[in-house]
Design an enzyme around this catalytic site. Sequence first.
Site: not given
Length: 320
Positions: A279, A179, A191-192, A153-154, A150, A194, A215
């Site tokens: 991260p 985010n 994802r955090v 790729g981005k 990801y 959800s 954070t």
Amino acid sequence: MRTYNLVKRVLVTGGAGFLGSHLCDRLLAMGHDVLCVDNLFTGSKANIEHLLPHPRFEFLRHDVTFPLYVEVDEIYNLACPASPVHYQHDPVQTTKTSVHGAINMLGLAKRVRAKILQASTSEVYGDPEVHPQPESYWGRVNPIGPRSCYDEGKRCAETLFFDYHRQHKLRVKVVRIFNTYGPRMHPNDGRVVSNFIMQALRGEDVTIYGDGSQTRSFCYVDDLVEAMIRAMGTDDGFTGPVNIGNPGEFSMLELAQQVIGITGSRSRIVFTPLPADDPKQRRPDITLAQQALGGWTPQVDLATGLRRTIDYFRAGMGEG
């Protein structure tokens, strides 16, 4: 009243996804014709079901790793799995979607002389050594880790956009999305936001990776879509990349506590080991966005956005 010659035919790849469907909503509300393209790998027809009867909306099931031949004025390229659970499921396809997809959409833009926007990501900064992250920071990314499909790729997609701009004079815009959360997030996307909401609503333990001190900054989807549309509307001299996100910074522990408080859940908070290359901190420097996007700044605070998102998930579980 919008006159006919101001109506644009806009292509949104990944248009049945979380972000894409909200973007389609907004573009239709602005009076444009919208062609939504999605292969439904992570997107869902449920996200755009309410749009299918709209006379200016069209849905096409298509994978952007294959060329697309349509006539459009603008292209928003959002197609790519965006959560670790989804993009690590088939990492080779994730890279192909970012790279081949960018090549195909840039080729289309070149053929029809369309303006094109790339939905890039804060993941291009990796696990940053600079905080908050300005656009001038080149990032610290592991090129061979489990998240690389990801991240890299981005990064490659951004390279392609700027090479097409330099080589073919293509009108490009690149936005780096931090985010984002809101209604229509996939409940099991890993994802955090959800994750925490679903765990709290089910009364399960709320799982924090690491010690909870890492954070993130959370931008509500409406604010994000507004920034994307403003970026597309900038003059041709502005290409980006430009950070779009909410600079409010919260630890994972603070987020978990807010979610538990708003849901009224009795869930306990538990801690588990941190995944590889996760991260430690992520926060956008949005100085450029505020300058270049007509004074854009996020309007929805975290507590308000969380309430709206929790209401959406609760309704989906049949509780509201």
